[in-house]
Every structure is written in structure tokens, then in C-alpha cells.
Enzyme design. Structure first.
Site, short mmCIF file in Angstrom:
data_model
loop_
_atom_site.label_atom_id
_atom_site.label_comp_id
_atom_site.label_asym_id
_atom_site.label_seq_id
_atom_site.Cartn_x
_atom_site.Cartn_y
_atom_site.Cartn_z
CG LEU A 1 37.94 41.34 37.32
CD1 LEU A 1 36.73 41.22 38.23
CD2 LEU A 1 39.19 41.61 38.15
CD GLU B 1 38.70 38.08 26.68
OE1 GLU B 1 38.50 38.31 25.50
OE2 GLU B 1 39.68 38.54 27.30
N GLY B 2 35.36 34.79 28.97
CA GLY B 2 34.71 33.50 28.73
C GLY B 2 34.21 33.42 27.30
CG PHE C 1 28.35 33.38 26.00
CD1 PHE C 1 27.37 33.47 25.04
CD2 PHE C 1 28.77 32.13 26.42
CE1 PHE C 1 26.79 32.34 24.51
CE2 PHE C 1 28.20 30.99 25.91
CZ PHE C 1 27.21 31.08 24.95
N GLY C 2 31.87 36.60 26.53
CA GLY C 2 32.30 37.97 26.78
C GLY C 2 33.20 38.04 27.99
CB VAL D 1 34.45 38.73 34.25
CG1 VAL D 1 34.05 39.17 35.65
CG2 VAL D 1 33.69 37.48 33.85
CG ASP E 1 32.67 24.51 32.92
OD1 ASP E 1 33.50 23.60 32.79
OD2 ASP E 1 32.79 25.63 32.38
N1 ADE Z 1 36.73 36.77 37.77
C1 ADE Z 1 35.60 36.26 37.29
N2 ADE Z 1 34.58 36.51 38.13
C2 ADE Z 1 35.10 37.20 39.17
C3 ADE Z 1 34.54 37.72 40.37
N3 ADE Z 1 33.25 37.58 40.63
N4 ADE Z 1 35.36 38.34 41.23
C4 ADE Z 1 36.67 38.46 40.94
N5 ADE Z 1 37.25 38.00 39.82
C5 ADE Z 1 36.46 37.37 38.95
#
Ligand code: ADE
Length: 438
Positions: free
Chosen positions: A23, A25-26, A28-29, A31, A140
Site C-alpha cells: 500500500l 513505502e516509508g 523503514f519498510g 505497508v 509529519d
Molecule cells: N497506506 C498506508 N497506511 C495505510 C492504511 N492504514 N490503510 C490504507 N492504506 C495505507
């Protein structure tokens, strides 16, 4: 059939979760999308790389921040449901916001009408003020962190996880995110210390501007020019916006944090108040219970990238032994509550809390002694009272931030109803929320 089996083999699992697409990318890794195979409920799993956290020496900060995040329960803040850990990763199981990023919606459909935009802004301010009241600042706020759910309501992600937005520079100093500065308050960009509440308000002002206009208030391809625009707070507000909206944007995007609009001024503003229905936070009960076997860990193969793995349950003490750097023990809830440990958040000063706990205990007829950083609380048998009424417990205070501490009370032995009554008294006098320990 063969194709089905092959497809199944490719699906990755993390315990009861089936892991899907990425979903986001940050630093630290990633999502990832996840589905609980038992209930069908959807989640987003944030995967943090322990090695990276350790190398940046932010393990304690991450641990504290995850603990803080557990305390946040607001309809417009992404909930942290549980945390799993393997040898090399931390998995934060988060509420899933089906609508994705708010700004993708704006990029696709354009700006919002003022009434609809104000509704989103009210939800944003509701969420931010709730967290600020708990002493938690986002630091942030940017498009990736403003998500929307199925109904199009705002969901703020990464609240309180400021360690994830900071990095150690070549100079060994802590710096805020290296991403786009478009949403960042001038005092943060100047890097000379700042008030988290006021810088969040600036970012909310930028978000309001984008929602109502469809473009950024401060933008330039040349970074130096962009910084200058932000420092000057030189913002062009479209004439078509109502005077109330213009006034709000102007006062929130004041480059001087001292004169910038404060949270209570925003909430009492006439434009803000139109059709405002405040959200009801979900944490009526501020007491959280610790338990000792919360962690799932894959001891043999941390095959995150290779396929499925079934984490083995171990208890927190085993985890401490295995993972000295990232002891996240005691942060998480379980279906059965611990009778022994009671935890609540407090916004009393951490230095004063032990003395306050002592006074309340003594006022209620208990003896208190201090040993190292812990208070030992006892009720002695005097001969006249029922010996079943005796108990002994310890209390310890952990500072989470300048404004939030956590009080942990542990019972050694004795009467449970009396202990619960005592914990309720302490939490009602010192906790952020009134509660009953059940
Ligand atoms: N992208 C990052 N965090 C999310 C989340 N909690 N739900 C849907 N998309 C996301």
C-alpha cells in the site's frame, strides 16, 4: 486446480493474516494490505526493519512511540490493533483505510466544494486536537499520512511515530524527514527547535488549502525559492473562497508560530463551527492491561520475502532474552486481561507522579516505601481488619513524552476487589481519563 494450489502457495501469511499488495513505502519498510483469514477483516500492516531501527539507535524511541500509539482511539486516527515481531521485523497491524490517500482523490477529482472540504477539515482538526490533548504530536502531516475510509472520512496515519520521520544525518544530528518540505512549518525547516502543536497546525493549514483549491500554497521547482516562500508565508488565496475560509487559511499559515492560530481558536471559529459534529473518541476506558505472551515470532525462518511463515507464540520474557535491543514487552493487550497489572496514561508531570501516588496511597491507609524507581504499596495486617483485605503492590512511572507518562501498577499478592478499587482511585485522580478497573 493445479493453478489454485500454485496461487495458494504464493500467498504470504503472517500468523492469521494473509498478506496482499503493497500500500505504501516509508523510510523503514513497506505497508502491506492484510486480511484476517478467520474473520475476513481487512488491515494494513506496517513492517519495520529492526536492523535499521537499531542502527539508527532509535529502538527506545520506537518502543515508546508504539506504546503511545496504542493509547490513541479516535474515529479519525488510524488504530493500532496489535504488534507482532519476528527476529528481524516488527509488524504493526493497523486499521485499513479503504479510500487510500486523500490527495490521490484530489488529483483524480479535483478540489472539494467548500462545504465538503470543511467537513474533512473538521475531522482533521478533531483528530489532531484529540492527539494534542494527549500530548502526542504528529510532526509529519503530509499527503501520505492523510487517508480516507470507505465513507470518505479522514483517517490520520503515523500519529506519534516521529522516530520514523527522523533520520540521523552525516553530522550525527537528528533531522526531520527528507521528503518534500511543502507541508512543513517554517520553524521546523529552520531546525532550531519547535512546538509540535503549532507546527501540526501549520501543516493542517496547508492541507486545508489543498483541499479547497486543488493545489499547494507554497510551491517552486527551486528549493531555495520554495523555502523563501514558506518563510515569508506568502500565500495567494483564491478570491472565490468565502471570507471565513480565507481567514482560516491566512491565520493558520502565519510564519510566526507565536501569532499563528491556536487549536482552541480554530475550534471556536465561526467558519469552522458551521455544521460541526464533533467525533466521539472511543477510549472511554483509559486503562490498559499488560499481558505476557503477546509476541509472535518466527524463530526458524524469518521468511518475510520468501513465502509464508507461521509465527510461534512466545512470551515477552523469552522475547527479551532473544532480542535484547527491541524489548517491546508489556505494550499490548490480549483478550484476557491481567489481574495483576494495570496501566494508565497520565498527563501529570512524571517527576511529581511518584509523590502524588504516595499521597493518594497514604490517604487511603496504605504504607508506601520507595525502592529504586518503584514505590512499594502495602496494607499491613493490624489484627482488626480482615486478613483477606491485605494486599501489596508496586507502582512505577514511565515518561513517554514531556506531557504524557504511563503509570504501571503491579500486584504482588492480596485481595483483587480491593486492588481494583485502589487502581481506579489512582487512575481517576491521576489518569487522563476517568475509568473503572473491571
Ligand atoms: N497506506 C498506508 N497506511 C495505510 C492504511 N492504514 N490503510 C490504507 N492504506 C495505507
Amino acid at each position: 486446480m493445479v493453478r489454485d494450489a500454485a496461487a495458494c502457495a504464493r500467498i504470504k501469511h503472517l500468523g492469521k493474516y494473509e498478506i496482499g499488495k503493497t500500500l505504501g513505502e516509508g523510510n523503514f519498510g513497506k505497508v502491506k494490505y492484510a486480511r484476517n483469514v478467520n474473520t475476513g477483516n481487512e488491515f494494513a500492516i506496517k513492517i519495520l526493519d529492526k536492523r535499521r531501527i537499531r542502527s539508527l539507535k532509535i529502538d527506545d524511541q520506537i518502543k515508546r512511540e508504539i506504546g503511545t500509539l496504542k493509547l490513541l482511539r479516535h474515529p479519525n486516527v488510524i488504530r493500532l490493533h496489535e504488534v507482532l515481531a519476528s527476529k528481524s521485523k516488527i509488524y504493526m497491524v493497523l486499521e485499513y483505510a479503504m479510500g487510500g490517500e486523500l490527495f490521490d482523490k484530489i488529483a483524480l477529482n479535483g478540489k472539494f466544494r467548500e462545504n465538503d472540504g470543511r467537513k474533512l477539515f473538521q475531522q482533521l482538526i478533531d483528530a489532531i486536537s484529540y492527539c494534542h490533548e494527549k500530548g502526542v504530536y504528529h510532526r509529519d502531516l503530509k499527503p501520505e499520512n492523510v487517508l480516507v475510509d470507505m465513507e470518505g472520512c479522514i483517517k490520520i496515519s503515523d500519529f506519534g511515530l516521529s522516530a520514523l520521520h527522523q533520520h540521523i544525518g552525516n553530522d550525527g544530528m537528528l533531522h526531520t524527514t527528507c521528503g518534500s518540505p511543502n507541508y512543513v512549518a517554517p520553524e521546523v525547516l529552520k531546525n532550531r527547535g519547535y512546538d509540535g502543536a503549532l507546527s501540526d497546525i501549520w501543516s493542517c493549514g496547508v492541507i486545508l488549502y489543498v483541499v479547497l483549491t486543488g493545489y499547494l500554497p507554497f510551491d517552486d521547482r527551486n528549493l531555495a525559492v520554495l523555502y523563501q516562500k514558506i518563510f515569508n508565508g506568502n500565500v495567494q488565496i483564491p478570491k472565490r473562497l468565502s471570507p471565513g475560509a480565507k481567514n482560516m487559511i491566512k491565520k493558520m499559515l502565519d510564519p510566526d508560530p507565536n501569532t499563528r492560530m491556536k487549536m482552541d481558536e480554530i475550534k471556536s471559529d465561526d467558519w469552522f463551527q458551521q455544521d460541526y459534529i464533533p467525533a466521539i473518541p472511543e477510549d472511554e476506558n483509559g486503562i490498559h492491561y499488560y499481558h505476557d505472551d503477546t509476541f509472535s515470532i518466527d524463530e526458524q525462518n524469518d521468511s518475510d520475502s520468501k513465502g509464508s511463515f507461521m509465527p510461534n507464540k512466545i512470551n515477552a520474557f523469552q522475547l527479551i532474552g532473544m532480542s535484547s535491543c527491541l524489548d517491546l514487552s508489556g505494550l499490548f493487550e490480549k483478550d484476557h486481561v491481567s489481574e495483576r497489572k494495570v496501566v494508565f496514561a497520565s498527563n501529570h508531570c512524571s517527576k511529581e507522579l511518584p509523590e502524588r501516588i504516595k499521597c493518594i496511597s497514604v490517604d487511603n491507609g496504605f504504607e508506601v516505601t520507595k525502592r529504586n524507581k518503584k514505590l512499594k504499596i502495602m496494607q499491613r495486617y493490624t489484627g482488626s481488619s480482615n486478613p483477606c483485605g491485605l494486599f501489596s503492590a508496586s507502582a512505577e512511572v514511565f515518561e513517554i513524552s514531556q506531557f504524557v507518562s504511563v503509570v504501571e501498577i503491579s500486584k504482588f499478592h492480596g485481595d483483587s476487589p480491593l486492588y481494583r478499587e485502589f487502581c481506579t482511585k489512582l487512575s481517576n485522580e491521576l489518569g487522563m481519563l476517568k475509568s473503572t478497573v473491571t
